[in-house]
Design an enzyme around this catalytic site. Sequence first.
Site, mmCIF file in Angstrom:
data_model
loop_
_atom_site.group_PDB
_atom_site.id
_atom_site.type_symbol
_atom_site.label_atom_id
_atom_site.label_comp_id
_atom_site.label_asym_id
_atom_site.label_seq_id
_atom_site.Cartn_x
_atom_site.Cartn_y
_atom_site.Cartn_z
ATOM 1 N N HIS A 39 -2.714 -7.036 -3.705
ATOM 2 C CA HIS A 39 -2.878 -7.534 -5.081
ATOM 3 C C HIS A 39 -1.926 -6.883 -6.090
ATOM 4 O O HIS A 39 -2.362 -6.248 -7.049
ATOM 5 C CB HIS A 39 -4.327 -7.417 -5.555
ATOM 6 N N LYS B 152 -7.652 -0.242 5.957
ATOM 7 C CA LYS B 152 -7.517 -0.371 4.506
ATOM 8 C C LYS B 152 -7.711 0.970 3.831
ATOM 9 O O LYS B 152 -8.686 1.665 4.106
ATOM 10 C CB LYS B 152 -8.571 -1.360 3.994
ATOM 11 N N ASP C 287 -8.292 -11.531 -2.928
ATOM 12 C CA ASP C 287 -9.186 -10.480 -3.441
ATOM 13 C C ASP C 287 -10.411 -11.105 -4.095
ATOM 14 O O ASP C 287 -10.906 -10.598 -5.099
ATOM 15 C CB ASP C 287 -8.432 -9.563 -4.421
ATOM 16 N N HIS D 42 -7.073 -11.317 1.974
ATOM 17 C CA HIS D 42 -7.841 -10.289 1.253
ATOM 18 C C HIS D 42 -9.123 -10.903 0.707
ATOM 19 O O HIS D 42 -9.126 -11.526 -0.355
ATOM 20 C CB HIS D 42 -7.000 -9.708 0.111
ATOM 21 N N HIS E 51 -4.711 -0.426 -1.343
ATOM 22 C CA HIS E 51 -5.007 -0.653 -2.758
ATOM 23 C C HIS E 51 -4.105 0.325 -3.509
ATOM 24 O O HIS E 51 -4.407 1.508 -3.581
ATOM 25 C CB HIS E 51 -6.492 -0.392 -3.048
ATOM 26 N N HIS F 255 -13.464 -10.299 0.034
ATOM 27 C CA HIS F 255 -14.690 -9.497 0.072
ATOM 28 C C HIS F 255 -15.838 -10.439 0.391
ATOM 29 O O HIS F 255 -16.314 -11.157 -0.487
ATOM 30 C CB HIS F 255 -14.903 -8.786 -1.260
HETATM 31 C C1 NCD Z 1 -12.992 -5.259 -5.334
HETATM 32 C C2 NCD Z 1 -14.480 -5.332 -4.970
HETATM 33 O O1 NCD Z 1 -15.270 -5.773 -5.809
HETATM 34 O O2 NCD Z 1 -14.858 -4.971 -3.846
HETATM 35 N N1 NCD Z 1 -12.874 -5.223 -6.770
HETATM 36 C C3 NCD Z 1 -11.771 -5.534 -7.487
HETATM 37 O O3 NCD Z 1 -11.802 -5.339 -8.703
HETATM 38 N N2 NCD Z 1 -10.700 -6.055 -6.945
HETATM 39 C C4 NCD Z 1 -12.370 -4.074 -4.677
HETATM 40 C C5 NCD Z 1 -10.854 -4.115 -4.706
HETATM 41 O O4 NCD Z 1 -10.234 -4.860 -3.966
HETATM 42 O O5 NCD Z 1 -10.263 -3.366 -5.497
HETATM 43 ZN ZN ZN Z 2 -10.167 -6.216 -2.864
#
Ligand code: NCD
Ligand code: ZN
Length: 344
Positions: free
Chosen positions: A179, A103, A252, A14, A142, A16
């Site tokens: 998560h 997702k 995450d 996971h 999520h 970003h």
């Molecule tokens: C994530 C993001 O910033 O893209 N933010 C978060 O608080 N975890 C998105 C997500 O996975 O919920």
């Molecule tokens: Zn995320």
Amino acid sequence: MNDRITLRRLDDMHCHFRIGSLLKEVLPFTAQYAGRGIAMPNTRPRAIITGNDIVWYRDEIMRALDEMPHRHRFEPLMTVEIRDSTIPQMIAEAHRVGAVAGKVYPLGVTTNSDEGLRDFDSEKISDTFRAMQDVGMLLLIHGELDRERTLVTKREEVFLPTLLKLAERFPNLKIVLEHVSTRVAVESVRQLGENVAATITAHHLCLTLNDVIGYGIQPHHGCMPMPKDFDDRDALIAAATSGDPKFFLGSDTAPHPREKKECAKGACGVYTAPVLPQVLAEVFEKAGCLDRLEDFTSRFGAEFYGLPLNDGTVSLIKSEWVVREQIGSVVPFRAGTKLQWQLA
Ligand code: NCD
Ligand code: ZN
């Protein structure tokens, strides 16, 4: 006492990675220690919702890898965002260009979920989930719902009946509850069939809600789902260190430029990529389970996804260091604090 650990290269299920200049800033950290990373599709302005988007985003990531001074063997695992408008044909197309998962962001629960899924029960979305099941794509969720009169800290618990229903209706669809942040979610995942697993982040193994709002508002700990109570954190640590293959790493890591965090209505997300294996080593060592770290970081995720284990290793040595206050445009997790382990 152990002062060196060697792990198979990690799978971070996971991540970003973002796009543009932020992608170039953050990707080198994950690529340094992970063999693969799940690339989350909630990018903006261009979200990843079609086959063309996937091809474009993978190229962006590969270009950023090429530009790195040290070449690492790193493979991004691509995902497509599932919206109310996603139809089976789009799943077939995503699968054809190599997406391993879809997702779902329920509407309005987190960063860039403004076009998230409204209805988990519609005939239309059932056809889409069935199409995923048929081609063997995973469904990553999520797991939170924004309901009227539901506190942000209760959103995960409120989602669980939806998870139960999905797992029952699609017994051959591999589902990952992303998560997890509560004991009740951990217990649900344990009780569900083999088609359901969960990812756990490093920061949810470390934080409670007190670390977010209990001692002055700490925007760099603000994330969705919100860190919860001590008992929830205990359950997450127990699950991660238990050797149960249903629980594996999905960091995450969610970078936002400092000014997007330190402001009114700050963005949610914790940037853990620069400290991830180091923080995990600390957590597992404290739990007396360092020998189980590699299964959590480098084995159970691959097995659930049906992937071969990564080649190569990464080593950590016990040696104190201080995390930088800011890395590029982003404040990392544990900024300015001491960590006990570092990458060799
Ligand atoms: C994530 C993001 O910033 O893209 N933010 C978060 O608080 N975890 C998105 C997500 O996975 O919920
Ligand atoms: Zn995320």
